[in-house]
Design an enzyme around this catalytic site. Structure first.
Site, PDB file in Angstrom:
ATOM      1  N   GLU A  16      -5.914   9.535 -16.638  1.00 53.82           N
ATOM      2  CA  GLU A  16      -4.687  10.124 -16.086  1.00 53.82           C
ATOM      3  C   GLU A  16      -3.456   9.825 -16.947  1.00 53.82           C
ATOM      4  O   GLU A  16      -2.324   9.961 -16.492  1.00 53.82           O
ATOM      5  CB  GLU A  16      -4.465   9.626 -14.658  1.00 53.82           C
ATOM      6  CG  GLU A  16      -5.460  10.191 -13.665  1.00 53.82           C
ATOM      7  CD  GLU A  16      -5.103   9.820 -12.241  1.00 53.82           C
ATOM      8  OE1 GLU A  16      -4.502  10.655 -11.542  1.00 53.82           O
ATOM      9  OE2 GLU A  16      -5.423   8.699 -11.834  1.00 53.82           O
ATOM     10  N   SER A 166      -8.064   9.282  -8.947  1.00 51.27           N
ATOM     11  CA  SER A 166      -7.992  10.545  -9.679  1.00 51.27           C
ATOM     12  C   SER A 166      -9.133  11.503  -9.357  1.00 51.27           C
ATOM     13  O   SER A 166      -9.162  12.615  -9.855  1.00 51.27           O
ATOM     14  CB  SER A 166      -8.007  10.266 -11.187  1.00 51.27           C
ATOM     15  OG  SER A 166      -9.256   9.741 -11.574  1.00 51.27           O
ATOM     16  N   ASP A 277      -3.507  10.385   2.124  1.00 51.42           N
ATOM     17  CA  ASP A 277      -4.345  11.579   2.248  1.00 51.42           C
ATOM     18  C   ASP A 277      -5.218  11.461   3.490  1.00 51.42           C
ATOM     19  O   ASP A 277      -5.754  10.384   3.784  1.00 51.42           O
ATOM     20  CB  ASP A 277      -5.229  11.738   1.001  1.00 51.42           C
ATOM     21  CG  ASP A 277      -4.417  11.881  -0.285  1.00 51.42           C
ATOM     22  OD1 ASP A 277      -3.238  12.277  -0.198  1.00 51.42           O
ATOM     23  OD2 ASP A 277      -4.964  11.592  -1.363  1.00 51.42           O
ATOM     24  N   SER A 302       4.402  18.140  -8.312  1.00 50.33           N
ATOM     25  CA  SER A 302       3.572  17.189  -7.572  1.00 50.33           C
ATOM     26  C   SER A 302       3.939  17.202  -6.088  1.00 50.33           C
ATOM     27  O   SER A 302       4.992  17.712  -5.692  1.00 50.33           O
ATOM     28  CB  SER A 302       3.741  15.774  -8.139  1.00 50.33           C
ATOM     29  OG  SER A 302       3.168  15.666  -9.433  1.00 50.33           O
TER      30      SER A 302
END
Length: 329
Positions: A16, A166, A277, A302
């Site tokens: 990332e 990721s 999340d 984002s």
């Protein structure tokens, strides 16, 4: 008003790296230049450098300072936007604690814990209204029998590295035949992996931050992926996923979600901004926890910047409040 020298740390040791660079560019462009003088510090496994006029100048790690044209520059704040190690797992946080420089993220302990999905799930377990998928944690050094896994959990299953956010090394398998290869793939990314039952429902991500001493929950984003699940490609390839901010949810459900994520933030002793999340289970709409991201992406598109704008706030003010709130805490 005296400007504050801000070290904006980007890069890192993972795949990332470029995502982090994009986050840093947006943060640097968004910070109020009348209040903050920003120096982007690039971090890799070999050195920490500030690049200027085609030169790469090393950071003095003894006191985290930079000597530029004979002048020693010291920093009043570190803005960490390194995704994965060493910026998301507590290593940089420990260093800045040692040299006495305030930073924008959770502390070292919380950062280390939240990088480990299984440990995080264990800590948030018991929060009212929060559910989590049934799962098994495997260590590479131990034996693992696919038949036992298949009998303990219901397919389909997600197999993913336990540390990291990721989605690299992640797989979804539908029967025991696919388990072995998926486990091997995940172990290439981490020596601990998590195998979870698939939760069918709508997927969301929501930011939460402490601003002016008060916990503020941002509007949620619904993520609709054209792929079977939200993997690395779905996250970072334009057009693969649709992101709806603010998510189309009833007001009562928004309040319920805000209560749950606030309890997660408090129980994990989070600081600054984090992103949580989750899935709302098909049918019952129950809240199923996925993970916490303590250094969420900050490129212009984002999720956190989207949510800040949806709240009616500009990103410049948001970042400024994060910095000022930490310095004056």
């Amino acid at each position: 008003m005296k400007t504050i020298n801000v070290a904006l740390l980007a890069g890192g040791f993972t795949g990332e790296y470029e995502v982090s660079i994009n986050s840093a560019k947006n943060i640097a462009a968004s910070l109020d230049a009348s209040k903050y003088k920003v120096y982007t510090i690039l971090i890799n496994r070999h050195n920490w450098v500030y690049e200027t006029d085609g030169r790469a100048i090393d950071i003095d790690k003894n006191d985290f300072s930079l000597t530029l044209n004979g002048e020693k520059i010291k920093f009043g704040f570190a803005f960490i936007t390194v995704h994965g190690t060493p910026g998301e797992d507590g290593k940089l946080q420990s260093y800045f604690d040692l040299v006495g420089i305030p930073y924008n993220t959770c502390d070292a302990t919380t950062s280390a814990i939240t990088m480990n999905k299984a440990y995080t799930k264990a800590i948030v377990n018991g929060i009212h209204g929060l559910h989590a998928a049934k799962s098994i944690q495997l260590h590479q050094r131990d034996g693992h029998d696919t038949a036992n896994i298949a009998s303990a959990l219901k397919f389909p299953l997600f197999i993913k590295p336990n540390n990291g956010g990721s989605s690299v090394g992640m797989s979804k398998v539908y029967n025991v035949a696919g388990l072995h290869d998926a486990i091997e793939k995940a172990f290439k990314e981490d020596n601990q992996i998590l195998i979870e039952e698939f939760i069918k429902g709508r997927e969301f991500s929501i930011g939460i931050a402490r601003l002016h001493g008060k916990i503020v929950v941002l509007p949620a984003t619904e993520i609709i992926s054209s792929k079977d699940f939200f993997d690395y490609e779905a996250k970072y390839t334009p057009g693969v996923s649709e992101e709806i901010t603010p998510a189309d949810l009833p007001e009562a459900k928004n309040h319920e979600i805000a209560d749950i994520v606030t309890q997660i933030y408090l129980r994990l002793n989070c600081r600054g901004m984090v992103r949580i999340d989750f899935i709302l289970l098909e049918g019952t709409q129950e809240f199923y926890f996925i993970e916490v991201n303590t250094t969420p992406g900050q490129s212009a598109n984002s999720l956190i910047p989207q949510q800040v704008r949806a709240m009616g706030m500009n990103v410049t003010d948001f970042y400024g409040q994060l910095i000022d709130g930490t310095i004056h805490a």
